[in-house]
Design a protein around this motif. Structure first.
Motif, PDB file in Angstrom:
ATOM      1  N   UNK A  62       0.811  -1.229   0.000  1.00  0.00           N
ATOM      2  CA  UNK A  62       0.000   0.000   0.000  1.00  0.00           C
ATOM      3  C   UNK A  62       0.836   1.267   0.000  1.00  0.00           C
ATOM      4  N   UNK A  63       2.158   1.156  -0.029  1.00  0.00           N
ATOM      5  CA  UNK A  63       3.089   2.291  -0.063  1.00  0.00           C
ATOM      6  C   UNK A  63       3.131   3.079   1.243  1.00  0.00           C
ATOM      7  N   UNK A  64       2.484   2.586   2.285  1.00  0.00           N
ATOM      8  CA  UNK A  64       2.505   3.282   3.578  1.00  0.00           C
ATOM      9  C   UNK A  64       3.906   3.268   4.178  1.00  0.00           C
ATOM     10  N   UNK A  65       4.213   4.338   4.907  1.00  0.00           N
ATOM     11  CA  UNK A  65       5.491   4.407   5.627  1.00  0.00           C
ATOM     12  C   UNK A  65       5.342   3.958   7.080  1.00  0.00           C
ATOM     13  N   UNK A  66       4.139   3.569   7.475  1.00  0.00           N
ATOM     14  CA  UNK A  66       3.914   3.153   8.864  1.00  0.00           C
ATOM     15  C   UNK A  66       4.259   1.674   9.014  1.00  0.00           C
ATOM     16  N   UNK A 113      10.423  -8.500   4.455  1.00  0.00           N
ATOM     17  CA  UNK A 113      11.732  -8.803   5.013  1.00  0.00           C
ATOM     18  C   UNK A 113      12.618  -7.563   4.957  1.00  0.00           C
ATOM     19  N   UNK A 114      13.501  -7.460   5.935  1.00  0.00           N
ATOM     20  CA  UNK A 114      14.345  -6.282   6.019  1.00  0.00           C
ATOM     21  C   UNK A 114      15.186  -6.063   4.783  1.00  0.00           C
ATOM     22  N   UNK A 115      15.684  -7.144   4.190  1.00  0.00           N
ATOM     23  CA  UNK A 115      16.543  -6.993   3.014  1.00  0.00           C
ATOM     24  C   UNK A 115      15.747  -6.746   1.737  1.00  0.00           C
ATOM     25  N   UNK A 116      14.408  -6.839   1.810  1.00  0.00           N
ATOM     26  CA  UNK A 116      13.576  -6.626   0.623  1.00  0.00           C
ATOM     27  C   UNK A 116      12.764  -5.338   0.709  1.00  0.00           C
ATOM     28  N   UNK A 117      12.869  -4.607   1.826  1.00  0.00           N
ATOM     29  CA  UNK A 117      12.074  -3.391   2.007  1.00  0.00           C
ATOM     30  C   UNK A 117      12.561  -2.283   1.081  1.00  0.00           C
ATOM     31  N   UNK A 118      11.607  -1.545   0.523  1.00  0.00           N
ATOM     32  CA  UNK A 118      11.938  -0.444  -0.383  1.00  0.00           C
ATOM     33  C   UNK A 118      12.170   0.837   0.410  1.00  0.00           C
ATOM     34  N   UNK A 119      13.091   1.634  -0.069  1.00  0.00           N
ATOM     35  CA  UNK A 119      13.421   2.900   0.574  1.00  0.00           C
ATOM     36  C   UNK A 119      12.660   4.024  -0.112  1.00  0.00           C
ATOM     37  N   UNK A 120      12.116   4.952   0.678  1.00  0.00           N
ATOM     38  CA  UNK A 120      11.438   6.134   0.146  1.00  0.00           C
ATOM     39  C   UNK A 120      12.119   7.371   0.709  1.00  0.00           C
ATOM     40  N   UNK A 121      12.805   8.108  -0.150  1.00  0.00           N
ATOM     41  CA  UNK A 121      13.447   9.350   0.271  1.00  0.00           C
ATOM     42  C   UNK A 121      12.459  10.503   0.129  1.00  0.00           C
TER      43      UNK A 121
END
Length: 477
Positions: A225-229, A319-327
């Protein structure tokens, strides 16, 4: 500012006046016979800043605590000659953008009178806080003065990109993220309640050089869902359960057994699970070299638990190694856009040559040609097509199929538009150029054309339109 300091000193309200304001406010249906001292004191602040009594529009409510006094301090009008919008309920700020668009009020400040924090407001006002009167007067004056410097071409902006640029110019502020814990993004942009839409417009402007980015924060986002929470937690590497507990390790010297203490415990005694000897003396029979994590679900033990994320909005696990980063960035007007917004001369490029390098070569040539013309002949509107299903289709079908679908959509759309507009393709997306077209007149038509062009595709691309630039910025009639 000396005048602001002087006006603040003169408008300090005594405790008795505040108490009187809270306890003796007349009902709305009673005649307002005697004007309260607060009204005169606040009006004196307007005069200090060379302001008329500010003409305002309420959003969304017209009945608020002490609204009788607000109607004396401000002047409520129904015309378009408005100095500010008074936000009376921050919980309904999501509809503010539509309200301002309908009334052509994007270039006046939003004054928060709700009594609660609001990220969309330019300034807070309270009848009980004299300092806020000075801040409000200063804000209204700044917007008024900077509107006078804005090119007449942008006084009634209709395209989202132009609205954002014009607002940043008259506010004199950068587009800066404000922390917003109740938002799925954890932040919002001042003046723009729709974070997703504001980000998309700002990024498009930054990609073309109209805005300059500055790094603000980095988040991890949910792939669903693209949420940052996202909740960050240590997990069992075997079953991904977060139900881990620490346990002491015991090392039995004689047989070299190394296991959690629970494996040795037999009542009050310590019995080695490997050789069945009882461990009696710490330091002689055994020692405790450290701790280990034990999973309550699968009983797996590990010295290095993994990191995982759980979305608090949709429940998706990542998973931590698969999480996407949002700047996340803040944005400021570039020198080129400032010059464009403040210049009424015809010699200002409508679309700077320096920014053409981001566009397809044929589109660069066409825009350069239009920019060299004068008057109505130079008017054009440029739109960008985004694909909502891009990421999903790349995962399921691959890049070659996605490009093929894009090409088919572009061909279909060009056939539908005919001579009305031209479709140009880059590596990432499509652009649509309309010569001499008012953005407000073709949005519905183009949406229908996009839907029709997509209807024959085997896979849906979910195309959406972002207007990047419109040079015929006129008020809606």
């Amino acid at each position: 500012m000396r005048s602001a300091q002087q006006s603040l000193k003169r408008c300090i309200v005594s405790n008795s006046n505040i108490s009187l304001l809270e306890s003796t406010a007349p009902h709305e249906n009673r005649a307002f016979i005697d004007r309260h001292p607060v009204v005169d004191q606040c009006r004196s602040v307007w005069q200090e800043f060379n302001l008329r009594i500010p003409q305002i529009a309420f959003y969304p409510d017209t009945v608020i605590p002490h609204s009788r006094y607000f109607r004396e301090v401000f002047s409520v009008v129904d015309n378009n000659d408005i100095d500010a919008v008074l936000l009376t309920n921050e919980r309904q700020s999501f509809g503010l953008e539509r309200f301002r668009s309908a009334r052509d009020l994007f270039l006046v400040p939003v004054v928060n009178v709700s009594g609660k924090p609001s990220v969309v407001a330019d300034v807070d006002f309270s009848l009980k806080a004299p300092k806020s009167w000075v801040e409000t007067a200063s804000c209204i004056r700044k917007f008024r003065d900077r509107r006078a410097r804005l090119s007449s071409r942008f006084l009634s902006p209709t395209a989202p990109a132009v609205r954002m640029m014009a607002y940043l110019f008259v506010s004199g502020e950068d587009l800066t993220p404000v922390r917003q814990p109740n938002s799925p993004y954890y932040y919002a942009y001042k003046g723009f309640p729709n974070t997703a839409s504001a980000t998309m417009v700002a990024e498009a402007l930054a990609n073309k050089g109209w805005l300059e980015r500055s790094f603000f924060e980095r988040y991890y986002k949910c792939a669903g869902c693209q949420s940052h929470r996202l909740t960050v937690r240590e997990e069992c590497p075997a079953c991904r359960s977060p139900q881990l507990s620490e346990a002491d390790l015991i090392h039995h010297y004689s047989c070299a057994q190394l296991s959690p203490e629970a494996d040795f415990r037999r009542g009050t005694a310590l019995i080695c699970p490997k050789c069945s000897k009882q461990l009696r003396h710490y330091g002689k029979d055994y020692d405790k070299p450290g701790q280990i994590q034990v999973c309550a679900r699968c009983k797996n033990t590990t010295s290095e638990p993994v990191i995982g994320f759980l979305c608090q909005d949709c429940g998706m696990h990542v998973s931590g190694d698969a999480a996407s980063v949002a700047d996340v960035f803040s944005y400021s007007l570039s020198n080129q856009s400032t010059a464009l917004l403040s210049n009424d001369g015809e010699d200002v490029d409508r679309f700077p040559i320096a920014q053409l390098r981001y566009l397809p070569e044929e589109l660069q040539k066409k825009i350069a040609q239009l920019s060299s013309l004068t008057g109505a002949a130079s008017d054009f509107t440029l739109a960008e097509v985004h694909y909502g299903c891009r990421d999903q289709m790349l995962k399921t079908r691959g890049e070659s199929d996605f490009i093929a679908m894009r090409k088919l959509l572009a061909d279909n759309l060009q056939g539908i538009l005919g001579e009305v507009g031209s479709v140009y393709s880059s590596r990432e997306r499509e652009y649509i150029l309309f010569s001499g077209c008012d953005e407000s007149g073709f949005t519905d038509y183009l949406k229908e054309a996009l839907d029709h062009a997509e209807s024959v595709l085997s896979d849906k691309l979910n195309p959406t339109l972002l207007v990047l630039w419109g040079t015929r910025e006129k008020a809606l009639s």
